[in-house]
Every structure is written in structure tokens, then in C-alpha cells.
Design an enzyme around this catalytic site. Structure first.
Site, PDB file in Angstrom:
ATOM      1  N   GLY A  85       8.672 -10.675   6.267  1.00  0.00           N
ATOM      2  CA  GLY A  85       9.792 -10.846   7.177  1.00  0.00           C
ATOM      3  C   GLY A  85      10.829 -11.844   6.732  1.00  0.00           C
ATOM      4  O   GLY A  85      11.637 -12.303   7.537  1.00  0.00           O
ATOM      5  N   GLN A 112      -3.176  -7.135  -7.795  1.00  0.00           N
ATOM      6  CA  GLN A 112      -3.797  -7.667  -6.586  1.00  0.00           C
ATOM      7  C   GLN A 112      -5.163  -7.012  -6.435  1.00  0.00           C
ATOM      8  O   GLN A 112      -5.266  -5.804  -6.250  1.00  0.00           O
ATOM      9  CB  GLN A 112      -2.968  -7.410  -5.330  1.00  0.00           C
ATOM     10  CG  GLN A 112      -3.547  -8.130  -4.115  1.00  0.00           C
ATOM     11  CD  GLN A 112      -2.922  -7.740  -2.808  1.00  0.00           C
ATOM     12  OE1 GLN A 112      -3.195  -6.659  -2.296  1.00  0.00           O
ATOM     13  NE2 GLN A 112      -2.081  -8.607  -2.259  1.00  0.00           N
ATOM     14  N   TYR A 165       3.265   6.198   3.450  1.00  0.00           N
ATOM     15  CA  TYR A 165       1.961   6.309   2.815  1.00  0.00           C
ATOM     16  C   TYR A 165       1.684   7.723   2.305  1.00  0.00           C
ATOM     17  O   TYR A 165       0.551   8.066   1.998  1.00  0.00           O
ATOM     18  CB  TYR A 165       0.868   5.886   3.808  1.00  0.00           C
ATOM     19  CG  TYR A 165       1.058   4.491   4.329  1.00  0.00           C
ATOM     20  CD1 TYR A 165       0.994   3.394   3.479  1.00  0.00           C
ATOM     21  CD2 TYR A 165       1.339   4.262   5.670  1.00  0.00           C
ATOM     22  CE1 TYR A 165       1.189   2.105   3.943  1.00  0.00           C
ATOM     23  CE2 TYR A 165       1.530   2.971   6.154  1.00  0.00           C
ATOM     24  CZ  TYR A 165       1.451   1.904   5.283  1.00  0.00           C
ATOM     25  OH  TYR A 165       1.646   0.621   5.755  1.00  0.00           O
ATOM     26  N   HIS A 191      -6.554 -10.959  -2.978  1.00  0.00           N
ATOM     27  CA  HIS A 191      -6.112 -10.630  -1.627  1.00  0.00           C
ATOM     28  C   HIS A 191      -7.038 -11.341  -0.646  1.00  0.00           C
ATOM     29  O   HIS A 191      -8.149 -10.880  -0.368  1.00  0.00           O
ATOM     30  CB  HIS A 191      -6.156  -9.116  -1.420  1.00  0.00           C
ATOM     31  CG  HIS A 191      -5.405  -8.637  -0.213  1.00  0.00           C
ATOM     32  ND1 HIS A 191      -5.027  -9.465   0.821  1.00  0.00           N
ATOM     33  CD2 HIS A 191      -4.949  -7.389   0.138  1.00  0.00           C
ATOM     34  CE1 HIS A 191      -4.386  -8.779   1.736  1.00  0.00           C
ATOM     35  NE2 HIS A 191      -4.325  -7.512   1.347  1.00  0.00           N
ATOM     36  N   TYR A 206      -9.014  -8.654   5.568  1.00  0.00           N
ATOM     37  CA  TYR A 206      -9.890  -7.944   4.647  1.00  0.00           C
ATOM     38  C   TYR A 206     -11.034  -8.860   4.205  1.00  0.00           C
ATOM     39  O   TYR A 206     -11.206  -9.952   4.751  1.00  0.00           O
ATOM     40  CB  TYR A 206      -9.084  -7.379   3.475  1.00  0.00           C
ATOM     41  CG  TYR A 206      -8.084  -6.335   3.922  1.00  0.00           C
ATOM     42  CD1 TYR A 206      -8.467  -5.323   4.793  1.00  0.00           C
ATOM     43  CD2 TYR A 206      -6.755  -6.376   3.502  1.00  0.00           C
ATOM     44  CE1 TYR A 206      -7.553  -4.362   5.229  1.00  0.00           C
ATOM     45  CE2 TYR A 206      -5.839  -5.439   3.941  1.00  0.00           C
ATOM     46  CZ  TYR A 206      -6.243  -4.430   4.801  1.00  0.00           C
ATOM     47  OH  TYR A 206      -5.344  -3.505   5.240  1.00  0.00           O
ATOM     48  N   THR A 250       0.839  -1.191   0.000  1.00  0.00           N
ATOM     49  CA  THR A 250       0.000   0.000   0.000  1.00  0.00           C
ATOM     50  C   THR A 250       0.879   1.248   0.000  1.00  0.00           C
ATOM     51  O   THR A 250       1.741   1.399   0.850  1.00  0.00           O
ATOM     52  CB  THR A 250      -0.906   0.018   1.246  1.00  0.00           C
ATOM     53  OG1 THR A 250      -1.713  -1.156   1.226  1.00  0.00           O
ATOM     54  CG2 THR A 250      -1.786   1.250   1.267  1.00  0.00           C
TER      55      THR A 250
END
Length: 375
Positions: free
Chosen positions: A306, A99, A356, A177, A182, A25
Site C-alpha cells: 500500500g 522468495q 491468478y 517468507h 504462512y 502470487t
């Protein structure tokens, strides 16, 4: 040569290496329309050696907007904007998937695009997620109680229309996604989905929305469809007891494996991928890759979140994964692929204040200004 730098066929597309750029994002669109700033951002990473780029989450309708300046793919202007980006990425030698997503109960009724949609915040059930903080709205409100969607097939049809637009925009494939709490994840999780019809209740019923959505995406893109899942994630207030988690995601992956998908991305926190969720605390940590890979006998696995380069070498070299998706290192190192090939260190630190977009500031800052060595 590093095993990470070997090519791989995914669906009908061959990517040049196994270090993909995950969806990230960034909030830089112009009123939901992709712009030249975004084009430069993606081309930087394509030129820098990304074998496969997965776009930031692209909203499939105005309904369900969590972030300001998030791009969409429900109209012609958006599709044309993405076409410019995919053409440029291909010219730079990379591949790119879209996505596609809806955020469900993690949107807010006062968000500008939500107001423009003229619809309530929809979710599988009328259950609010705990927490949340919409910093771009006055008072930074949290999550609100959503409206239960009466007919989930309407949302599935929107995903199909988004895939049709993504194909027209020149994307090489689509990634559903299904992670991070979500909409798709909300249908999967028994804490957010408490329906009593065919879309809720049993593990089989709670996976129905994800599987039916994947099937319509396959109708459009064939083998070039993927899904991202986070079975052990408690992000956005989801999380089930361990056995329910394994039963649900195990069934989903077993059935998804029959669809001929390009890949499945399993989200983990760190090697060896054990962490707890932020839900009710009843599930102990579990190894995501070893737990869920047995359900996938035909579909390539990518691991995300990660993962260091050393861990990526071990995953791919040992055959536990076909590849990895890396996020923040692609944000801070537009030439990450070239650095890996040259054996050069990663030396750029992220600026979270501009990740962002700084409010009222230059949107290029923290977006296009990370130094490139371009070895």
C-alpha cells in the site's frame, strides 16, 4: 533525480534503484515448473526498470501447496526453469531474489500437489486457521485442522536445500517468507503456535524456527539473505495482543540484525502503516516502521504494501527506509521504473478476475498483456 532512483548495495549485490518488485502470487507455472510465460513476465519487469525483483513465493516442497500452478524449487527441472528466468533478468539489467516459502496450515489435504506429496498438512500446532476458501477444489472447502510437525528441523533442512537449488538457479539471493500467516509466521504467533517444547511458549522459543531457518540460508547465500515480516497483519487468522507482538518481533529482529542480512521487509497496509489484524481483535493499531526499526541497527529496511510513490519518496528521503517494494503497480505497469524516471502517470487498472489466471482461459491474459509505454 528522485531519491528512489539512486543505487543501493544490498549484501554483495548493488541494485540500480530503490523501487523493488515484491513477491506476487500469479499461478502460471506448468505443474510446478517455471515456463516461458513466466520468463516473459519477469523480463518485462526487468526491462521496465525494476532494481530488484523478488520472485513469487516459491514452494520448497510438494508438502504445503495452497495455490494451483504455484512454482517450486525442490527438483532439477524447476531449478533449470528458474535458471532460464534469472539469466534473462540479468541480461535485462535487473537483480532477482527467490522468495522461499511453505504455507503450513493454509494448505489443503485434497490439493493435487499435497496428495502427490503423500504427507499430512503440517503446522507448528494442530490448530486450524479460521476461514479459507480453496476455489480450485470441489465445493471450495475451507481450512482444515493440521498435523503438528514432530521435528521442525526437517522443514528447516528443506529450506536449506531450496536455497542450494536457488543458488544453482542463479538467483542473487533468497528472501524468507515470514509473513502473511504462512508457516514461519505460524511459528511466531502465539495463537497458531501453542507448543510446549523449545519451539513454542516464550517469544524466544517462538522465534527459534525463523532464526534457525535464516541461519541455514546464510550458510548458503552469505550476506544475500533477507526476510519478509508482517507484525501487524492478521492475514490467514494470526494476530497477538500488542505487547506480545512487539516482544516477539522485537526479539526476532534484534537477533536477525546480528546475521548480516541484506534487508528486512516490513509489511504495512498504508502510510503511516497502521492497521489491525483479523485475529482476536485485542491489539490496537501500531506504526510498524517506528515500532520495529529500532531493533535493526545494521540491516536495511524495505517497506511493502500500500505504499504510494509519494510515500516512498518520503520514506527513503527521510531515511526511515532504504527502499520500498511495490506489488500491484508492478503487475499493472511492467514499465513502472521507466514511468517513475520519466515522471509519467500510472494509468493501468488491475483485472482481478485474471490476476491468478482465468480458469480455462489464456494464462497470458492478465499476465503479459498490460500495456507498456516504455518511456
Amino acid at each position: 533525480m528522485s531519491v528512489l532512483l539512486t543505487p543501493l548495495k544490498l549484501g554483495t549485490t548493488t541494485i540500480s534503484n530503490r523501487v523493488g518488485m515484491s513477491a506476487l502470487t500469479r499461478n502460471r507455472s506448468s505443474n510446478t515448473v517455471p515456463n516461458d510465460l513466466m520468463l516473459k513476465y519477469y523480463v518485462q519487469r526487468a526491462t521496465g526498470g525494476a532494481g530488484l525483483i523478488v520472485s513469487e513465493g516459491i514452494l520448497i516442497s510438494r508438502q504445503g501447496t495452497e495455490w494451483p500452478a504455484a512454482p517450486g524449487i525442490w527438483d532439477e527441472a524447476q531449478t533449470e526453469g528458474w535458471k532460464k528466468i534469472t539469466d534473462a533478468v540479468h541480461e535485462a539489467g535487473s537483480k532477482i531474489y527467490a522468495q522461499v516459502c511453505l504455507v503450513g496450515r493454509t494448505s489443503h489435504p485434497d490439493a493435487p500437489e499435497q496428495i502427490a506429496a503423500g504427507t499430512p498438512v503440517y503446522a507448528p500446532s494442530a490448530i486450524s486457521a479460521r476461514g479459507g476458501k480453496f476455489r480450485f477444489l470441489p465445493g471450495a472447502p475451507g481450512y482444515v485442522k493440521p498435523t503438528e510437525t514432530e521435528d521442525p528441523t526437517i522443514l528447516i533442512a528443506q529450506f536449506k536445500e531450496a536455497a542450494i537449488n536457488a543458488k544453482a538457479a542463479g538467483f542473487d539471493g533468497v528472501e524468507l517468507h515470514g509473513a502473511s500467516g504462512y508457516l514461519v509466521h505460524q511459528f511466531l504467533d502465539s495463537t497458531s503456535n501453542q507448543r510446549t517444547d523449545k519451539w513454542g511458549g516464550s517469544s524466544e522459543n517462538r522465534t527459534r524456527f525463523a532464526l534457525e531457518t535464516l541461519r541455514v540460508l546464510v550458510e548458503v547465500f552469505g550476506a544475500d539473505v533477507a526476510v519478509k515480516l508482517s507484525p501487524a497483519s492478521g492475514y490467514n487468522d494470526v494476530g497477538m495482543p500488542l505487547q506480545d507482538t512487539i516482544d516477539t518481533f522485537g526479539h526476532l529482529l534484534h537477533e536477525a540484525d546480528k546475521l548480516g542480512l541484506a534487508y528486512v521487509t516490513l509489511v504495512s497496509l498504508s502510510f503511516p502503516f497502521t492497521f489491525t489484524f483479523a485475529g482476536d481483535g485485542s491489539a490496537p493499531p501500531h506504526d510498524v516502521v517506528s515500532t520495529y526499526s529500532p531493533f535493526l541497527t545494521q540491516t536495511p529496511i524495505f517497506v511493502n504494501s500500500g505504499v504510494t510513490l509519494a510515500e516512498a519518496e518520503e520514506l527513503v528521503g527521510s531515511g526511515q527506509a532504504a527502499g520500498v517494494f511495490i506489488g500491484m503497480d508492478w503487475v499493472t505497469h511492467p514499465d513502472l521504473g521507466m514511468r517513475i524516471q520519466a515522471g509519467k502517470q500510472l494509468d493501468n487498472m488491475p483485472d482481478f478476475a485474471t490476476l491468478y489466471g482465468a480458469e480455462g482461459g489464456d494464462p497470458a491474459v492478465g499476465y503479459l498483456d498490460y500495456k507498456e509505454a516504455l518511456y
